[in-house]
Write a protein that holds these residues in place. Structure first.
Motif, PDB file in Angstrom:
ATOM      1  N   UNK A  32      14.375  16.992  28.557  1.00 51.83           N
ATOM      2  CA  UNK A  32      15.213  15.839  28.883  1.00 51.83           C
ATOM      3  C   UNK A  32      15.910  15.364  27.608  1.00 51.83           C
ATOM      4  N   UNK A  33      17.148  14.917  27.738  1.00 46.30           N
ATOM      5  CA  UNK A  33      17.850  14.404  26.554  1.00 46.30           C
ATOM      6  C   UNK A  33      17.323  13.008  26.214  1.00 46.30           C
ATOM      7  N   UNK A  34      17.585  12.607  24.981  1.00 47.53           N
ATOM      8  CA  UNK A  34      17.115  11.292  24.534  1.00 47.53           C
ATOM      9  C   UNK A  34      17.782  10.173  25.326  1.00 47.53           C
ATOM     10  N   UNK A  35      19.041  10.352  25.685  1.00 49.91           N
ATOM     11  CA  UNK A  35      19.762   9.322  26.442  1.00 49.91           C
ATOM     12  C   UNK A  35      19.159   9.185  27.847  1.00 49.91           C
ATOM     13  N   UNK A  36      18.863  10.323  28.491  1.00 50.20           N
ATOM     14  CA  UNK A  36      18.252  10.279  29.823  1.00 50.20           C
ATOM     15  C   UNK A  36      16.870   9.632  29.767  1.00 50.20           C
ATOM     16  N   UNK A  37      16.081  10.009  28.768  1.00 50.00           N
ATOM     17  CA  UNK A  37      14.741   9.433  28.621  1.00 50.00           C
ATOM     18  C   UNK A  37      14.831   7.938  28.334  1.00 50.00           C
ATOM     19  N   UNK A  38      15.828   7.545  27.542  1.00 52.01           N
ATOM     20  CA  UNK A  38      16.001   6.126  27.227  1.00 52.01           C
ATOM     21  C   UNK A  38      16.308   5.331  28.488  1.00 52.01           C
ATOM     22  N   UNK A  39      17.191   5.847  29.320  1.00 56.11           N
ATOM     23  CA  UNK A  39      17.513   5.157  30.575  1.00 56.11           C
ATOM     24  C   UNK A  39      16.306   5.088  31.486  1.00 56.11           C
ATOM     25  N   UNK A  40      15.576   6.187  31.581  1.00 54.43           N
ATOM     26  CA  UNK A  40      14.426   6.242  32.487  1.00 54.43           C
ATOM     27  C   UNK A  40      13.326   5.264  32.083  1.00 54.43           C
ATOM     28  N   UNK A  41      13.098   5.143  30.771  1.00 54.99           N
ATOM     29  CA  UNK A  41      11.992   4.312  30.282  1.00 54.99           C
ATOM     30  C   UNK A  41      12.438   2.928  29.817  1.00 54.99           C
ATOM     31  N   UNK A  42      13.726   2.668  29.821  1.00 54.09           N
ATOM     32  CA  UNK A  42      14.209   1.340  29.472  1.00 54.09           C
ATOM     33  C   UNK A  42      14.157   1.006  27.995  1.00 54.09           C
ATOM     34  N   UNK A  43      14.412   1.990  27.142  1.00 54.48           N
ATOM     35  CA  UNK A  43      14.463   1.752  25.698  1.00 54.48           C
ATOM     36  C   UNK A  43      15.798   2.267  25.174  1.00 54.48           C
ATOM     37  N   UNK A  44      16.122   1.889  23.968  1.00 56.46           N
ATOM     38  CA  UNK A  44      17.364   2.337  23.344  1.00 56.46           C
ATOM     39  C   UNK A  44      17.167   3.745  22.779  1.00 56.46           C
ATOM     40  N   UNK A  45      18.182   4.594  22.829  1.00 57.70           N
ATOM     41  CA  UNK A  45      18.047   5.948  22.262  1.00 57.70           C
ATOM     42  C   UNK A  45      17.681   5.948  20.781  1.00 57.70           C
ATOM     43  N   UNK A  46      18.124   4.952  20.028  1.00 54.33           N
ATOM     44  CA  UNK A  46      17.747   4.880  18.615  1.00 54.33           C
ATOM     45  C   UNK A  46      16.244   4.645  18.453  1.00 54.33           C
ATOM     46  N   UNK A  47      15.660   3.896  19.379  1.00 51.42           N
ATOM     47  CA  UNK A  47      14.210   3.676  19.345  1.00 51.42           C
ATOM     48  C   UNK A  47      13.479   4.994  19.553  1.00 51.42           C
ATOM     49  N   UNK A  48      13.979   5.800  20.477  1.00 54.53           N
ATOM     50  CA  UNK A  48      13.361   7.102  20.718  1.00 54.53           C
ATOM     51  C   UNK A  48      13.467   7.975  19.476  1.00 54.53           C
ATOM     52  N   UNK A  49      14.609   7.924  18.799  1.00 54.89           N
ATOM     53  CA  UNK A  49      14.767   8.676  17.556  1.00 54.89           C
ATOM     54  C   UNK A  49      13.774   8.237  16.495  1.00 54.89           C
ATOM     55  N   UNK A  50      13.561   6.934  16.409  1.00 56.85           N
ATOM     56  CA  UNK A  50      12.585   6.418  15.437  1.00 56.85           C
ATOM     57  C   UNK A  50      11.172   6.878  15.795  1.00 56.85           C
ATOM     58  N   UNK A  51      10.843   6.858  17.093  1.00 59.49           N
ATOM     59  CA  UNK A  51       9.524   7.333  17.523  1.00 59.49           C
ATOM     60  C   UNK A  51       9.352   8.814  17.207  1.00 59.49           C
ATOM     61  N   UNK A  52      10.408   9.603  17.430  1.00 62.35           N
ATOM     62  CA  UNK A  52      10.324  11.040  17.158  1.00 62.35           C
ATOM     63  C   UNK A  52      10.077  11.296  15.683  1.00 62.35           C
ATOM     64  N   UNK A  53      10.752  10.544  14.815  1.00 61.04           N
ATOM     65  CA  UNK A  53      10.538  10.727  13.376  1.00 61.04           C
ATOM     66  C   UNK A  53       9.140  10.264  12.966  1.00 61.04           C
ATOM     67  N   UNK A  54       8.694   9.156  13.538  1.00 62.01           N
ATOM     68  CA  UNK A  54       7.423   8.569  13.126  1.00 62.01           C
ATOM     69  C   UNK A  54       6.219   9.333  13.673  1.00 62.01           C
ATOM     70  N   UNK A  55       6.280   9.764  14.934  1.00 55.75           N
ATOM     71  CA  UNK A  55       5.115  10.335  15.594  1.00 55.75           C
ATOM     72  C   UNK A  55       5.233  11.833  15.833  1.00 55.75           C
ATOM     73  N   UNK A  56       6.077  12.519  15.109  1.00 54.44           N
ATOM     74  CA  UNK A  56       6.277  13.947  15.284  1.00 54.44           C
ATOM     75  C   UNK A  56       4.960  14.701  15.087  1.00 54.44           C
ATOM     76  N   UNK A  57       4.534  15.415  16.107  1.00 51.28           N
ATOM     77  CA  UNK A  57       3.347  16.264  16.010  1.00 51.28           C
ATOM     78  C   UNK A  57       2.019  15.527  16.066  1.00 51.28           C
ATOM     79  N   UNK A  58       1.992  14.268  16.441  1.00 51.10           N
ATOM     80  CA  UNK A  58       0.738  13.517  16.480  1.00 51.10           C
ATOM     81  C   UNK A  58       0.219  13.418  17.909  1.00 51.10           C
TER      82      UNK A  58
END
Length: 107
Positions: A32-58
């Motif tokens: 799923x793209x970040x934009x689609x996931x953002x819409x589905x979960x009600x968060x901003x795509x930039x927030x998802x990007x921050x989560x991906x950088x912070x929690x990568x592989x955890x």
């Protein structure tokens, strides 16, 4: 919103649980793209990007550990900031009110 009481009595409010964050990241890993996931979960795509950088592989337990360390780090930074400002204020008072070399020269 999740409300957490820390051992020092402070309250922290978070908007997403670790399970919700992992769910968003799993959706993205599933194609799923970040934009689609953002819409589905009600968060901003930039927030998802921050989560991906912070929690990568955890995993879930590691995310809890990282968040707790971040909270402790923030608390320690506040303590250091407060003590530094108190120290500067005390130095200023001592500089103004002491019988140091500045006053000895004026006599």
């Amino acid at each position: 919103m999740i409300v957490t009481l820390l051992p020092d009595g402070k309250i922290i409010k978070t908007r997403r649980t670790q399970q919700q964050i992992l769910s968003v990241l799993a959706d993205i890993a599933g194609g799923m793209t970040a934009v689609e996931a953002a819409r589905r979960h009600g968060v901003h795509p930039n927030t998802i990007g921050a989560w991906r950088r912070r929690y990568r592989g955890l995993s879930g337990g590691e995310i809890v550990h990282v968040r707790r360390l971040e909270e402790d780090n923030a608390a320690l930074r506040r303590v250091v900031s407060r003590l530094t400002s108190e120290n500067e204020a005390m130095r200023e008072v001592l500089r103004k009110n002491s019988w140091g070399p500045q006053r000895a020269e004026k006599r």
